[in-house]
Write an enzyme that holds these catalytic residues in place. Structure first.
Site, PDB file in Angstrom:
ATOM      1  N   LYS A  71     -18.526 -16.902   2.803  1.00 21.18           N
ATOM      2  CA  LYS A  71     -19.951 -16.743   3.090  1.00 21.18           C
ATOM      3  C   LYS A  71     -20.768 -16.170   1.948  1.00 21.18           C
ATOM      4  O   LYS A  71     -20.392 -15.182   1.341  1.00 21.18           O
ATOM      5  CB  LYS A  71     -20.101 -15.817   4.286  1.00 21.18           C
ATOM      6  N   GLY A 103     -13.069  -4.177   0.872  1.00 27.55           N
ATOM      7  CA  GLY A 103     -14.439  -3.696   1.063  1.00 27.55           C
ATOM      8  C   GLY A 103     -14.870  -2.686   0.006  1.00 27.55           C
ATOM      9  O   GLY A 103     -15.970  -2.786  -0.548  1.00 27.55           O
ATOM     10  N   ARG A 136       0.825  -1.217   0.000  1.00 24.11           N
ATOM     11  CA  ARG A 136       0.000   0.000   0.000  1.00 24.11           C
ATOM     12  C   ARG A 136       0.853   1.259   0.000  1.00 24.11           C
ATOM     13  O   ARG A 136       0.460   2.278  -0.575  1.00 24.11           O
ATOM     14  CB  ARG A 136      -0.963  -0.007   1.184  1.00 24.11           C
TER      15      ARG A 136
HETATM   16  P1  AMP Z   1     -14.115 -14.228   2.463  1.00 25.42           P
HETATM   17  O1  AMP Z   1     -13.487 -13.387   3.523  1.00 25.42           O
HETATM   18  O2  AMP Z   1     -15.583 -14.365   2.568  1.00 25.42           O
HETATM   19  O3  AMP Z   1     -13.644 -13.845   1.070  1.00 25.42           O
HETATM   20  O4  AMP Z   1     -13.601 -15.697   2.709  1.00 25.42           O
HETATM   21  C1  AMP Z   1     -12.256 -16.081   2.640  1.00 25.42           C
HETATM   22  C2  AMP Z   1     -12.089 -17.369   3.360  1.00 25.42           C
HETATM   23  O5  AMP Z   1     -12.932 -18.347   2.796  1.00 25.42           O
HETATM   24  C3  AMP Z   1     -10.703 -17.931   3.300  1.00 25.42           C
HETATM   25  O6  AMP Z   1     -10.107 -17.819   4.549  1.00 25.42           O
HETATM   26  C4  AMP Z   1     -10.914 -19.391   2.899  1.00 25.42           C
HETATM   27  O7  AMP Z   1     -10.184 -20.277   3.701  1.00 25.42           O
HETATM   28  C5  AMP Z   1     -12.390 -19.584   3.151  1.00 25.42           C
HETATM   29  N1  AMP Z   1     -12.939 -20.667   2.331  1.00 25.42           N
HETATM   30  C6  AMP Z   1     -12.806 -20.856   1.011  1.00 25.42           C
HETATM   31  N2  AMP Z   1     -13.392 -22.006   0.622  1.00 25.42           N
HETATM   32  C7  AMP Z   1     -13.915 -22.558   1.721  1.00 25.42           C
HETATM   33  C8  AMP Z   1     -14.627 -23.770   1.970  1.00 25.42           C
HETATM   34  N3  AMP Z   1     -14.915 -24.627   0.986  1.00 25.42           N
HETATM   35  N4  AMP Z   1     -15.004 -24.017   3.231  1.00 25.42           N
HETATM   36  C9  AMP Z   1     -14.708 -23.168   4.223  1.00 25.42           C
HETATM   37  N5  AMP Z   1     -14.032 -22.019   4.063  1.00 25.42           N
HETATM   38  C10 AMP Z   1     -13.637 -21.720   2.807  1.00 25.42           C
END
Ligand code: AMP
Length: 394
Positions: free
Chosen positions: A198, A373, A36
């Site tokens: 999620k 974000g 950054r």
């Molecule tokens: P996000 O912050 O929503 O973009 O999520 C990122 C996180 O999703 C990472 O830390 C990954 O380890 C997790 N992730 C990706 N695929 C899976 C999965 N199949 N099951 C659980 N966690 C996951």
């Protein structure tokens, strides 16, 4: 509406208040990832070479309502000195008579780094009096903190009422150009690749993108809520039970529009994220006791096939638990496929950026956003307060 950019300002002899996002990770009192800081250097150089002096401001971490020595920008001052090859003194605070004196005595070509803006709770409260205290430090405002532009904070929004013109820095301009190119005039087909944990975080995003893209590819934990919505038994995979109905609605909307949502056909399953290995099974055959932690090889092929035809690709979110070696392959292979594509490729979000670096393909990505974000909110179609506050271009 196009915003005024720093290149349109006459900066000779002016004092520039430059809001940057220097919210970097620290380790042992030093900056451990200077991405950054590097990203804002061209804007600082541009201002200095045009004959301005720069009052540089940023937040760092989340101090709780007052000064916290471990969140001082002192390590950043040293980091910037090395990057710029000139002194970058750190002011003892970001507002107040002493800081005003220091700012007023700056000569063209000099830089003063203000101490962490969030040492004052008024920053996050978008407080007008605090913003005025910042505004008096300079005579023109430049915002290069795209990664913080989704926050209506004093140094991002309220300050622009007191310090005009308010222009986009070079980094802000590049970020906006890359995202505008995707949202407003993409070369088609435009494919979005979405992953991460999620669905709930990304429903608005998917719904907004469905109206603009030619296909949405979904992997990661969030794919399992969609698979559950289609009636698959996904074992102990991450499913947000309260979002299954929403997922069904999104799938139905996509079907009506004729925009494919491309889901995994196989998954690498294991006992848990600490399992030493996993095995690929069809999404129709996920054992009750297992969870899907990565996309399987047939899915990699399927996704890669969709990416091959794309002229524009936007990607956010890992396709599996890529932090763990047994479940990183899907994300690494998709990173390679995105990099190999001749499409204009844009990625954003900390995990996704880390993934393309880990895959060793970062230099073959069209544009890597510094934001998480703010990147997602822009793709959701929201106007960021920090962008809205900038002066319109003539
Ligand atoms: P996000 O912050 O929503 O973009 O999520 C990122 C996180 O999703 C990472 O830390 C990954 O380890 C997790 N992730 C990706 N695929 C899976 C999965 N199949 N099951 C659980 N966690 C996951």
């Amino acid at each position: 509406m196009a915003k005024l950019s720093i290149e349109q300002l006459d900066l000779a002899g002016r004092r520039v208040f430059l809001r940057a996002d220097l919210n970097v990770p620290l380790e042992g009192g030093a900056v451990s990832d200077d991405t950054r800081a590097r990203a804002v250097v061209p804007t600082i150089r541009h201002a200095l070479e045009a004959g301005a002096c720069v009052v540089l401001a940023s937040h760092l971490g989340r101090p709780k309502g007052g000064p916290a020595p471990e969140l001082s920008l002192a390590p950043m001052a040293r980091c910037l000195e090395a990057l710029l090859g000139r002194p970058v003194p750190l002011a003892p605070d970001c507002v107040g008579p002493e800081v005003e004196g220091r700012a007023k005595s700056l000569k063209p070509g000099e830089v003063l780094l203000l101490e962490n803006l969030r040492f004052h709770p008024e920053e996050e409260a978008n407080d007008d009096g605090f913003a005025r205290g910042l505004a008096v430090l300079a005579d023109v405002y430049v915002n290069d903190a795209f990664a913080a532009a989704h926050r209506a904070h004093a140094s991002i929004v309220a300050i622009t009422k007191h310090l005009q013109p308010a222009a986009a820095g070079l980094l802000m301009k590049r970020e906006l150009e890359a995202l505008t190119r995707i949202l407003e005039r993409p070369e088609r087909p435009l494919v979005a690749v979405l992953g991460g944990a999620k669905v709930s975080d990304k429903i608005t995003l998917i719904e907004h993108l469905l109206e603009r893209v030619d296909a949405v590819v979904i992997g990661g934990g969030m794919a399992f809520t969609f698979l559950a919505a289609l009636g698959h038994d996904v074992g102990r995979s991450l499913v947000e039970a309260d979002r299954i109905t929403t997922a069904r609605r999104v799938l139905e909307a996509a079907r009506r529009r004729g925009t494919p949502i491309v889901l995994p056909v196989d998954a690498v399953v294991a006992d848990g994220i600490d399992s030493p290995s996993g095995r690929a099974v069809s999404v129709r055959e996920i054992p009750r006791s297992r969870m899907g932690l990565d996309i399987g090889p047939l899915t990699v092929e399927r996704f890669t096939g969709v990416l091959k035809g794309a002229r524009t690709i936007v990607w956010n979110g890992p396709l599996g638990v890529f932090e763990k070696a047994p479940f990183a392959e899907g994300t690494m292979k998709i990173a390679a496929a995105v990099a190999a594509s001749s499409a204009f490729t844009v990625i954003g979000g900390g995990d996704t950026v880390a993934a393309v670096h880990r895959a060793g393909v970062a230099d073959r990505i069209g544009y890597i956003s510094t934001a998480g974000g703010a990147f997602l909110e822009t793709l959701e179609g929201r106007t960021l307060p920090g962008v809205e506050a900038l002066t319109e271009a003539p």
